[in-house]
Design a protein around this motif. Structure first.
Motif, mmCIF file in Angstrom:
data_model
loop_
_atom_site.group_PDB
_atom_site.id
_atom_site.type_symbol
_atom_site.label_atom_id
_atom_site.label_comp_id
_atom_site.label_asym_id
_atom_site.label_seq_id
_atom_site.Cartn_x
_atom_site.Cartn_y
_atom_site.Cartn_z
ATOM 1 N N LEU A 1 0.506 4.028 -5.907
ATOM 2 C CA LEU A 1 -0.902 4.346 -6.166
ATOM 3 C C LEU A 1 -1.029 5.556 -7.081
ATOM 4 N N GLU A 2 -0.218 6.583 -6.828
ATOM 5 C CA GLU A 2 -0.258 7.785 -7.674
ATOM 6 C C GLU A 2 0.180 7.463 -9.100
ATOM 7 N N GLU A 3 1.207 6.605 -9.222
ATOM 8 C CA GLU A 3 1.684 6.212 -10.553
ATOM 9 C C GLU A 3 0.599 5.457 -11.309
ATOM 10 N N ASP B 1 0.866 -1.193 0.000
ATOM 11 C CA ASP B 1 0.000 0.000 0.000
ATOM 12 C C ASP B 1 0.894 1.232 0.000
ATOM 13 N N ASP B 2 1.505 1.508 -1.144
ATOM 14 C CA ASP B 2 2.485 2.582 -1.275
ATOM 15 C C ASP B 2 1.866 3.752 -2.034
ATOM 16 N N ASP B 3 1.913 4.963 -1.396
ATOM 17 C CA ASP B 3 1.285 6.121 -2.020
ATOM 18 C C ASP B 3 1.907 6.428 -3.390
ATOM 19 N N GLY B 4 3.224 6.252 -3.507
ATOM 20 C CA GLY B 4 3.879 6.534 -4.785
ATOM 21 C C GLY B 4 3.373 5.623 -5.896
#
Length: 646
Positions: A415-417, A410-413
């Protein structure tokens, strides 16, 4: 009735574009067959100057003779079997085939087009020999030229039409005709029909060509010749598609083709024999015309397979036997085979049709083949999930694809990518069945809503198309004289302005005739307007029949007509006017009561560079008509000739 043809748009294309047209000996044959006094000997002499056409003509004639009759071996015999109209159309079709085997449109398969057209020609010839809606020789030519509008678009707009065809290939749900209407303001059906009319093909044959690719628009009377022709054209197209389809696709196409044959009253056994004959002739004609042909399908086996599968197929169509989601294919793109297998089990339990791809470089091709509604793509490690999703989002079907990104954490980076690339949702490893089920339900709901929205859009497009057809019919009615059925004064004004501009732009000759009926008022006064109307309708038909294909006649007043003659100098126009005068003089008018006769006084004028506008040209023709009246009526006069000799 089929939608009307946008004649103004066709004339624009004809004036500025390089429409496919016959060349060489074909032009001489077409001109000769249009002459009322051509002899068979003269026509045969011209035909013999083209050995290739001689062979094709005799081959076509032998396709019509009964099996127990002696074969046709000479041009004269072929002419007697076929008749002049068929010879003219065959010359036209074979000339186009010879001169347009290739072209600049990269996306248009010229070889496949002509192979398909040949199949349609042979299918039409075979079918009408059973259902007898038109002579078989006319049917052959009609099948050969039924889709000539596609060739015309490929010739006129090679780059644009190529892009359009590629878009249809990428997104099969798109309708080619709708895209053509948007891109070119005319579909290939409309353009092809307009070309056939321009070449002198009778309207009764052209109308079925105009609507056979959208038979729902055909509103012909049940049992009429036009309705039968539409059915024959639809079935001929189906035969051509099956013969040219990959072997793996032929079984899928066979049931629909058998259903079409049943509507024409053809028993299965007879239809299979007919198809086998078409396939044999396709191979023979292909060698003669140097057109590529494929191996003939095994029609008997395909028919037997359809009979075997018909009962299970009916069971499969039962809604109670269809699992939820089975009409929603899913594509899994992931490198780990065990993970793909695990996801396949979970997805199939939910009723999805599952497809897999391990190679990211092949994933786009797989997506195009499968056309999935949902995509699960691994976003971990060195995989190219982002580039794959971006590429898919540029395609039409990819824009509506519901995409799930499979993430390690669950990595924000990440998810944004994934969101930036175009993913709709994500799921984390290890995959939990309950979590995946929630995502799938959300995806299914989204896809279902998209499909409903697309159905509503299709209904709107259909409504817009019907509205467009209605508007065209209203426009055509506004441009047509109600009594005689020929164009009216409003049409004449628009057409003369267009022809004037084309003549000025390309330095082409342009002539007009003003035709005045002699004694029409006396007929009305002596016998009443009902007799006058009958006489007016008959004389209008006679005048139109006496003109050339490119001439346009319009009723501009009670007893006055304007004839527009593009690409015609004064000498040719005077000759045409004399033929028109003679036809009117020789025509007995059948009123069912009193015997009446009508003659015409014709004024002729040709455009001169000093003329300010089209009105000046018409006034000069009017002056000629006045001189004809002064001379005693029933004659042809031109003020330009009088001025030159005075």
């Amino acid at each position: 009735m089929p939608p009307p043809i946008d004649i103004k748009r066709f004339e624009q294309l004809k004036a500025v574009g390089d429409l496919p047209s016959p060349r060489g000996v074909a032009i001489a044959i077409i001109r000769l067959t249009q002459s009322a006094d051509v002899s068979m000997a003269e026509l045969a002499r011209v035909i013999k100057s083209d050995p290739a056409f001689v062979g094709r003509l005799i081959k076509a004639a032998n396709g019509l003779v009964a099996e127990n009759r002696r074969a046709v071996v000479s041009v004269q015999e072929a002419l007697m079997v076929l008749g002049l109209p068929a010879v003219r159309t065959l010359a036209l079709g074979f000339s186009l085939l010879s001169n347009y085997r290739k072209g600049a449109c990269e996306g248009f398969d010229y070889g496949r087009f002509w192979s398909s057209s040949l199949l349609m020609a042979l299918s039409m010839q075979a079918l009408v020999q059973r259902v007898r809606v038109v002579p078989a020789d006319e049917a052959f030519s009609l099948g050969l030229l039924a889709r000539v509008g596609e060739l015309a678009l490929a010739t006129l707009y090679p780059a644009d039409f190529s892009r359009l065809l590629k878009e249809v290939a990428r997104s099969p749900q798109l309708r080619q005709l709708d895209l053509e209407q948007t891109a070119f303001a005319m579909t290939h059906c409309e353009l092809g029909a307009a070309m056939l009319i321009d070449w002198g093909v009778p309207t009764q044959l052209v109308n079925p060509v105009l609507c056979f690719e959208r038979p729902e628009l055909a509103d012909f009377a049940e049992g009429s010749r036009e309705a039968g022709l539409v059915q024959c054209l639809v079935l001929s197209r189906a035969i051509a598609q099956l013969c040219l389809a990959p072997e793996s696709e032929q079984a899928r196409l066979m049931p629909a083709m058998l259903q079409l044959a049943g509507r024409l009253g053809l028993p299965r056994g007879d239809f299979v024999s007919l198809c086998e004959r078409i396939a044999r002739e396709w191979s023979e004609w292909g060698k003669l015309l140097q057109i590529g042909t494929a191996r003939a399908p095994a029609f008997g086996n395909l028919c037997a397979a359809d009979e075997t599968e018909s009962e299970p197929a009916a069971s499969a169509a039962d809604p109670t036997m269809t699992q939820p989601g089975s009409d929603m294919p899913v594509l899994i793109v992931a490198g780990d085979a065990s993970e793909r297998a695990h996801m396949r089990v979970l997805l199939e339990e939910s009723g999805f049709s599952v497809h897999e791809q391990a190679d990211y470089t092949q994933a786009i091709e797989s997506a195009i083949d499968v056309q999935p509604c949902l995509l699960l793509v691994d976003w971990s490690g060195e995989n190219c999930g982002a580039s794959l999703v971006r590429a898919l989002r540029t395609t039409r079907f990819g824009r509506t694809l519901h995409i799930l990104a499979l993430l390690d954490a669950d990595d924000d980076g990440l998810l944004e990518e994934a969101a930036a690339a175009g993913a709709d949702d994500f799921i984390l490893r290890p995959i939990r069945p309950a979590a995946l089920a929630v995502r799938l339900r959300a995806g299914r709901r989204t896809v279902t809503l998209q499909r409903e929205l697309e159905r509503e859009r299709e209904e709107l497009r259909h409504f817009a198309a019907e509205l467009s057809i209605s508007n065209r019919r209203l426009q055509e009615a506004a441009m047509t004289d109600a009594l005689t059925g020929i164009p009216n004064r409003r049409f004449a004004i628009d057409r003369i302005q267009m022809e004037w501009a084309a003549a000025a732009r390309h330095s082409r000759p342009l002539s007009v005739m003003l035709v005045d009926l002699d004694g029409f008022k006396e007929i009305n006064d002596a016998h009443g307007h009902d007799v006058g109307d009958i006489a007016l309708r008959q004389i209008s038909a006679t005048l139109r029949g006496a003109l050339r294909a490119q001439d346009v006649i319009c009723r501009t007043g009670g007893d006055e007509f304007l004839v527009i003659c593009p690409d015609t100098d004064l000498s040719a126009a005077l000759g045409c006017a004399e033929r028109l005068r003679s036809a009117a003089h020789d025509m007995p008018i059948d009123t069912g009561g009193p015997r009446v006769r009508l003659t015409v006084s014709v004024g002729v004028a040709m455009r001169e560079p000093s003329m300010a506008n089209a009105d000046a040209l018409i006034k000069l023709a009017d002056r000629g008509a006045f001189l004809a009246k002064e001379r005693g009526r029933n004659c042809v006069m031109s003020a330009q000739v009088v001025h030159a000799t005075s």
